[in-house]
Enzyme design. Structure first.
Site, PDB file in Angstrom:
ATOM      1  CB  CYS A  25      -0.927   0.007   1.216  1.00 35.03           C
ATOM      2  SG  CYS A  25      -0.052   0.177   2.792  1.00 35.03           S
ATOM      3  CG  ASP A 520      -4.860 -35.568 -22.196  1.00 37.11           C
ATOM      4  OD1 ASP A 520      -6.069 -35.599 -21.890  1.00 37.11           O
ATOM      5  OD2 ASP A 520      -4.395 -34.849 -23.100  1.00 37.11           O
TER       6      ASP A 520
END
Length: 853
Positions: A25, A520
């Site tokens: 910040c 896969d």
């Protein structure tokens, strides 16, 4: 937010970037600015909250980076990293064991502002990260050399020599240390001849300290001094660095034997000389064996050429590869090695990609195709536009990752380190006790019967000193310590040369322990690209007419199915017609006027809407995989039975026709790789209990693919997170699972698996970085090779470890009984085992990938 605290035109400023993740910040940034600005010599402070970094410009003559860091920390923030540190790599070829590495580490620890230091004996490399403001490269070199080691220069300026292993091996045997060893051995041999064969010439030469020294003893003494000069020198450095290693132990043994001879008259000159010469030979053998192990990595590095010919301003120029820049056009003639990753912009040729992908057959390259650094232009002319600088090429990343792979210690290495840490002190203590205690306890002689043998123990100082000396030789665990890393390096470099990039020793070990493999589907078991597999003409039509009509309609579509049909028509040489009134029917197909008549191409459902009778047609799949490759069915009619058969095989069916009739059927599919079934069979042969296919495709298509590939189980219609859950379940069931995917879409599953393997990773940064193992090419045959290599590597590592421990233990037990002397301890326990474990590790290079035809 910027502040200018001070400045001077007479001083040169520098900038350092600090990563401060806790600065999130403007208030945080302001605190840091205020804290740092208090220092004299700070020019500007620029915090960047969004990136969590602070850029500080400062005057090094007035303020040090450490002071800047302290001020940031004083504001309450931690520094994660800084960009002003430098990392140097040093080539130290004579650092070939753990004790050498320990001495160098101790020496480097005396240098100020070294942040990290790493020694890699298996490659002879030392890596140091340091603050250049506080320490220079020269300081680091001096520290390494203070430990007794020489740093070889690396880089373009170094002459290219020792290109082949034989030359380097010859250098080992003709090195200064080798010559001293041969001279020392010759002197010992002369002494032995004088003492036992020509004893008449063994006359007394001098009397000293009440002792007489003959000719033979003089030769023994000279052999010990000359042959042991390097040992004593290294022992001195070991003592200086407080390193209890083999050099120090052998130095103590040689000096102890000479001292005992001079002071106590025990005549141990021969033992001192034998210890010096035999141990020097053992060290030369170890250097030779280690050099052979390192040669595999050197061969990998030699794939990259040192110069490149480029075209600039219409002229050809030759320059070092390091000077290539993105956008340069490199000229490649037949036989040239490609110097950098790039894209072909002119010419056509076959390129041997074996150095990167391990492919045995050269790959044709033309305009727009990718090529990789280190590959070889076989026959034609190519002009290649560089797309990555030399340091960022695929080959450079492979070499870097292979070098880094040895940093991650395997479970076996961790065990060895723990064992060696206890082993040496214990055995050294036993050696001292063996040399000192028995002569004090035994008066005269003592007989002991053991295992049917009778052993006589005499309380003689010389006898027990020799036995203590033999045990001292066995105290060094060199062979044990190098047994695992030399195997890991041999396995990983061998794999890299065969197109398999293993990211660490732990992964090399882990592959051999998995009992389940998950694949896969798309792009792994299949090619990942749709192709036309069947063309079924209706009565009165031909295969060419069906394909022509389909391609004419699909030519304006961008769908992957359309691309496959157009490509098939081009390859078959089928002419297509001009269409008009083209319209894409979302989710159904396309329509257009061909030869004045409206034609349609699309799903069977589209033709049902047109009122054509397809009563038995049940659309099943929108994307499948061919389980057979046929140009046409024997069916003369494009009926629903044919359509059902094709869909049952997992193929996508496209009907072609008009509002009144069906012209024919075109089936497209993502074909199963021809080597998939053989690869799965080999995995089973290698001990894999279960092979599972994971896919997001529908059940019917998945089952068809699974049956063709021969997998044990099919899990279909899975989301990415469900694939990861399935992998986790397999891991729990089988105690280890390997996931094979494309390295990007299957990231969650790859990360969950024991070992994640990415297919076709060459040229793909993400795949290379994300996976534990990357198959650089698209060859499934490399997967059984990976498993075979890992299984063999685990076996070799276990053999090396237990052989090292077992042989040392057996020899140590024999020492007190006089069964093992100094010569046996050196030749078998040290030299023999070091050479044995290294040679055993080199067997991993013999394992080659299967070639599935």
């Amino acid at each position: 937010m910027t502040t200018n605290a001070t400045g001077s035109d007479d001083l040169t400023s520098r900038t350092v970037k600090l990563d401060v993740p806790g600065m999130d910040c403007p208030s945080c940034a302001e605190k840091i600015v205020n804290s740092v600005s208090e220092l004299d010599g700070v020019v500007t402070v620029e915090p960047q909250v969004m990136t969590g970094t602070v850029h500080i410009e400062y005057l090094p003559e007035k303020v040090a980076v450490n002071a800047l860091i302290e001020r940031v920390q004083a504001a309450g923030y931690d520094i994660e990293s800084r960009d002003d540190l430098e990392t140097e790599r040093f080539d130290v070829p004579t650092m070939d064991c753990a004790s050498c590495a320990g001495k160098i580490e101790n020496a480097l620890d005396t240098v100020a502002e070294i942040r990290e230091r790493e020694t890699l004996p298996t490659t002879g490399t030392v890596i140091v990260t340091y603050d250049p403001e506080q320490t220079s490269r020269a300081d680091l070199v001096a520290a390494i050399e203070s430990a007794g080691y020489t740093v070889e220069e690396t880089g373009p300026e170094r002459e290219e020599e020792d290109p082949v292993e034989e030359n380097r091996a010859r250098d080992v045997w003709l090195s200064p240390r080798a010559l001293k060893t041969w001279i020392g051995g010759g002197l010992l041999l002369v002494g032995l001849v004088l003492e036992f064969l020509l004893s008449g010439l063994d006359v007394t030469l001098v009397g000293l300290l009440g002792r007489e020294f003959g000719t033979a003893e003089l030769f023994y003494f000279a052999g010990a001094v000359i042959g042991g000069e390097e040992i004593l020198r290294n022992g001195y450095y070991s003592a200086r660095m407080r390193s209890l290693d083999i050099d120090l132990l052998m130095s103590l043994g040689i000096l102890g034997a000479i001292t005992a001879s001079l002071v106590f008259g025990e005549a141990l000159y021969l033992e001192a000389g034998m210890l010096a010469v035999l141990f020097s030979i053992a060290e030369l053998m170890e250097e030779y064996a280690m050099d052979r192990a390192r040669s595999s990595l050197r061969e990998l590095m030699d794939f990259s050429p040192t110069t490149a010919t480029i075209r600039r301003d219409g002229e050809e120029t030759t320059l070092p590869v390091e000077e290539l820049r993105v956008g340069d056009h490199v000229i490649m003639r037949p036989g040239d090695r490609i110097p950098a990753d790039g894209t072909v912009v002119e010419g056509e040729s076959a390129v041997n990609q074996a150095p990167i992908t391990g492919e045995s057959v050269p790959v044709d390259k033309t305009d727009g195709d990718e090529v990789y650094a280190g590959t070889i232009n076989e026959e034609g002319y190519l002009e290649v536009e560089v797309t990555a600088e030399a340091d960022d090429s695929t080959l450079a990343r492979i070499i870097e990752l292979v070098e880094d792979a040895q940093r991650d210690k395997t479970e076996h290495e961790q065990f060895v380190d723990r064992f060696a840490g206890q082993y040496t002190p214990v055995v050294v203590t036993l050696a001292v006790l063996i040399a000192a205690v028995p002569p004090l306890l035994i008066d005269g002689s003592v007989s002991l019967g053991l295992a049917g043998q009778s052993f006589v123990f005499v309380g003689n100082w010389a006898t027990w000193f020799k036995r203590g000396l033999a045990l001292l030789v066995l105290a060094c665990p060199c062979a044990l310590v190098i047994s695992t890393p030399v195997s890991v390096v041999s396995g990983i470099t061998s794999a890299a040369k065969n197109g398999v990039l293993i990211k660490g020793g732990t992964h090399l070990e882990s592959v051999g322990t998995v009992r389940a493999v998950a694949f896969d589907k798309t792009g792994t078991l299949t090619h990942g690209q749709l192709t036309v597999t069947d063309v079924v003409p209706a009565s009165g039509e031909s295969r060419e007419s069906v394909l022509s009509a389909a391609a004419s309609l699909e030519a304006r579509s961008e769908h992957s199915i359309a691309e496959a049909i157009v490509k098939a028509a081009d390859e078959a040489g089928v002419e297509t017609g001009d269409v008009s009134v083209f319209e894409s029917l979302t989710g159904k197909g396309v329509q257009a006027k061909l030869d004045g008549e409206m034609y349609f191409a699309g799903k069977p459902a589209l033709f049902e809407e047109l009122g054509l009778s397809l009563d038995t047609v049940r659309p099943v799949s929108d994307g499948g995989v061919a389980v057979e490759d046929s140009s046409s069915h024997d069916t003369a009619d494009a009926g629903s039975d044919t359509i059902e058969d094709l869909q049952a095989d997992g193929k996508t069916v496209i009907l072609v026709g008009t509002e009144k009739r069906i012209v024919g059927v075109v089936a497209v599919a993502d074909e199963v790789r021809p080597e998939a079934k053989r690869a799965v069979e080999r995995l089973h042969d290698l001990g894999v209990e279960r092979v599972v296919m994971l896919t997001g495709d529908n059940e019917v298509t998945a089952r068809a693919v699974g049956e063709t590939a021969g997998v044990d189980d099919v899990r279909a219609e899975l989301l990415p997170e469900e694939k990861a859950e399935t992998v986790a379940a397999l891991d729990a069931e089988f105690g280890g699972v390997m996931m094979v995917g494309d390295g990007v879409n299957d990231a969650p599953a790859l990360a969950t698996a024991t070992v994640g393997v990415a297919m076709g990773a060459a040229g793909t940064d993400t795949a290379v970085e994300s996976a534990d193992v990357a198959l650089m090419g698209d060859e499934l045959s490399k997967l059984p090779y990976l498993c075979a290599l890992s299984g063999k590597a685990n076996g070799v590592i276990r053999e090396n470890i237990w052989a090292s421990i077992g042989v040392k233990a057996l020899l140590a037990v024999g020492v007190p009984f006089g069964l093992v002397n100094v010569a046996v301890a050196v030749v078998v326990g040290d030299m023999g085992m070091s050479l044995g474990v290294t040679t055993n590790a080199l067997r991993l290079a013999r394992i080659k990938p299967d070639r599935f035809e």
